[in-house]
Motif scaffolding. Structure first.
Motif, PDB file in Angstrom:
ATOM      1  N   GLY A   4       0.820  -1.212   0.000  1.00 11.06           N
ATOM      2  CA  GLY A   4       0.000   0.000   0.000  1.00 11.06           C
ATOM      3  C   GLY A   4       0.843   1.246   0.000  1.00 11.06           C
ATOM      4  N   SER A   5       1.883   1.289   0.833  1.00 10.43           N
ATOM      5  CA  SER A   5       2.720   2.488   0.888  1.00 10.43           C
ATOM      6  C   SER A   5       3.530   2.653  -0.393  1.00 10.43           C
ATOM      7  N   ILE A   7       2.530   1.870  -3.418  1.00 11.38           N
ATOM      8  CA  ILE A   7       1.603   2.433  -4.400  1.00 11.38           C
ATOM      9  C   ILE A   7       1.406   3.920  -4.140  1.00 11.38           C
ATOM     10  N   GLU A   8       1.186   4.295  -2.866  1.00 12.84           N
ATOM     11  CA  GLU A   8       0.969   5.701  -2.536  1.00 12.84           C
ATOM     12  C   GLU A   8       2.196   6.540  -2.885  1.00 12.84           C
ATOM     13  N   THR A   9       3.381   6.005  -2.620  1.00 11.86           N
ATOM     14  CA  THR A   9       4.615   6.739  -2.941  1.00 11.86           C
ATOM     15  C   THR A   9       4.745   6.945  -4.440  1.00 11.86           C
ATOM     16  N   VAL A  11       2.359   6.898  -6.705  1.00  6.51           N
ATOM     17  CA  VAL A  11       1.303   7.814  -7.174  1.00  6.51           C
ATOM     18  C   VAL A  11       1.722   9.257  -6.943  1.00  6.51           C
ATOM     19  N   ALA A  12       2.300   9.558  -5.769  1.00  8.81           N
ATOM     20  CA  ALA A  12       2.741  10.929  -5.473  1.00  8.81           C
ATOM     21  C   ALA A  12       3.835  11.366  -6.443  1.00  8.81           C
ATOM     22  N   ARG A  15       2.192  11.963  -9.862  1.00 10.80           N
ATOM     23  CA  ARG A  15       1.392  13.195  -9.882  1.00 10.80           C
ATOM     24  C   ARG A  15       2.308  14.400 -10.123  1.00 10.80           C
ATOM     25  N   THR A  43       2.492  -2.945  -8.540  1.00 10.56           N
ATOM     26  CA  THR A  43       2.482  -1.591  -7.965  1.00 10.56           C
ATOM     27  C   THR A  43       2.331  -0.538  -9.053  1.00 10.56           C
ATOM     28  N   ALA A  47      -0.921   1.976  -9.483  1.00  9.58           N
ATOM     29  CA  ALA A  47      -0.691   3.423  -9.409  1.00  9.58           C
ATOM     30  C   ALA A  47      -1.241   4.128 -10.639  1.00  9.58           C
ATOM     31  N   LEU A  50      -5.038   4.270 -10.508  1.00  4.33           N
ATOM     32  CA  LEU A  50      -5.529   5.333  -9.633  1.00  4.33           C
ATOM     33  C   LEU A  50      -5.469   6.694 -10.315  1.00  4.33           C
ATOM     34  N   GLU A  54      -8.613   9.232 -11.403  1.00  3.56           N
ATOM     35  CA  GLU A  54      -8.666  10.649 -11.044  1.00  3.56           C
ATOM     36  C   GLU A  54      -8.803  11.553 -12.267  1.00  3.56           C
TER      37      GLU A  54
END
Length: 468
Positions: A4-5, A7-9, A11-12, A15, A43, A47, A50, A54
């Protein structure tokens, strides 16, 4: 690092990269992202998914991932910026929503004189739980239901209406409010007038306006809707639809006088109009005989009858019924197939179980006694604490008292002062389709926890008016 982390990293990071690029620019390939950031293919895939959700990127199979032409909208002050909707919704006017019958939560210690539902202590909770449990055990409980509703349930609703109404004349609905919305859309076209009693149920006004209709008030007196003024209203407006509540009218509690019941139907028939009879309070009588529905004596389809189990049972038992004859029923069935196909079968099965048990009749008798007592307690307390307030009538059914305020008080002042004294009320203005002739309040006696709370609420209202 967890998946999870990771993927979040990623994605950031992506972006930030999208923000530097222009619409149409291509992002690095999945293989490049795997190598560059030391992550796995799953991953990367999640990402990108997501970002696509958006609207930041678009993916083209076999080609790659590209910066979307519609860039992410900025976040202002920590909140999403939805100002773009003012342009997208331009020309699509929808009236303000109807006032909530009862806020979901009131401050602790507040006595509810607002609202249009029974307190939990008055609801047949055990009966409902048993009915739902038995319904769930039926082998066909989760099968698709007929569009018009279960035959057994339609038969039970037909018996409530009486006369020669049969199950073929009944359409099961998801409660009364949704049925009103469907009826207004089915019977009238945007811009058409719809005649309504004045005052009337605010939810009906909201549903009519949302359908693009123009509510036109027809005055009432102590005997209910005035047939003479109703005939004038049909003649002046050319309306083809009348909405009324002839039995325990909301908010006044009036029952349309026996000699007027036939007259009102005859006036509507002469105008070539439909009459929607909202019979929401038929099962909320206080122990006295209740007049037959107008629909029971209608043989040519002038009257469209609307009933519901929500008020005498529970807000979440969203089961109602429309009784209609002729082409209008076929139109309603067509709308049902477009809107939602059918009403959830388990809830219909539970309603059948509920109505088929002798305990339901016992509940209605107990409820009638409780409502009659509560009504008397509140009426007596208001006469004692607020003698200058004019009580329209002590009703023989329903859930509310309708009061006219003294000339020196406004309903806004009272409604605003009441919460500070831990009591909630419903202002009268939303019940009028046009200007109100005077200041009124609608006070309910069914939503408070105990009858003694009603007397306390009247004392608190008196204190609120003195403080103001």
């Amino acid at each position: 690092m967890s998946d999870g982390s990771s993927i979040e990293t990623l994605v950031a990071i992506l972006r930030a990269e999208v923000a530097r690029l222009s619409p149409g620019d291509r992002l690095p390939s999945s293989r490049d992202l795997i190598v560059r950031h030391g992550v796995g293919p799953v991953t990367v895939s999640r990402a990108i998914a997501l970002l696509a959700a958006e609207g930041a990127v678009v993916t083209r199979p076999g080609s790659g991932t590209y910066v979307s032409a519609r860039r992410p909208r900025p976040v202002v002050g920590g909140e999403p910026d939805t100002s773009w909707q003012a342009v997208a919704l331009a020309g699509r006017h929808v009236p303000p929503e109807a006032p909530d019958e009862q806020p979901e939560r009131l401050p602790a210690g507040t006595v509810a004189l607002s609202g249009g539902y029974l307190h939990e202590s008055l609801q047949p909770t055990r009966l409902l739980g048993g009915a739902l449990a038995r319904a769930a055990r039926r082998p066909d409980a989760w099968h698709r239901a007929p569009a018009a509703g279960l035959s057994t349930l339609r038969t039970l609703f037909a018996r409530q209406v009486g006369g020669d109404v049969g199950p073929e004349d009944v359409l099961v609905t998801g409660g009364g409010q949704g049925a009103l919305s469907m009826l207004f859309r089915a019977v009238a076209a945007p811009g058409d007038p719809v005649l309504v009693e004045s005052p009337t149920y605010p939810g009906a006004l909201a549903a009519a306006r949302a359908a693009g209709l123009r509510p036109v008030p027809v005055p009432m007196d102590e005997h209910g809707l005035r047939p003479d003024l109703l005939a004038d209203a049909f003649a002046m407006t050319g309306a083809r639809l009348l909405y009324c509540q002839p039995t325990f009218h909301n908010p006044t509690g009036t029952v349309l006088a026996p000699e007027r019941r036939r007259q009102v139907v005859d006036v509507a028939r002469a105008a070539g109009a439909f009459l929607v009879e909202d019979d929401f309070a038929r099962l909320l009588g206080h122990g006295r005989p209740v007049p037959r529905p107008l629909a029971a004596d209608d043989r040519d389809g002038t009257v469209i009858h609307l009933g519901s189990l929500t008020k005498p049972a529970s807000p979440s038992l969203r089961i109602g019924a429309v009784t209609a004859r002729g082409p209008v029923m076929r139109r309603l069935l067509g709308m049902r197939r477009v809107d939602d196909f059918f009403i959830a079968r388990p809830l219909q099965e539970a309603a059948v179980e509920l109505l088929s048990t002798p305990a339901w009749d016992r509940h209605l008798r107990t409820l009638a006694t409780s409502l009659r007592h509560r009504c008397a307690v509140l009426a007596d307390a208001l006469a004692r604490e607020l003698p200058g307030w004019d009580l329209h009538r002590v009703p023989e059914g329903g859930l509310h008292l309708w009061l006219r305020l003294p000339a020196h008080l406004t309903e806004t002042d009272v409604a605003n002062a009441a919460p500070a004294h831990r009591v909630s009320v419903n202002p009268g203005q939303p019940h009028f389709p046009a200007e109100a002739p005077a200041a009124h309040l609608r006070l309910g006696f069914a939503a408070a926890a105990e009858p003694a709370d009603l007397a306390e609420a009247a004392a608190r209202l008196a204190a609120a008016t003195r403080a103001g």
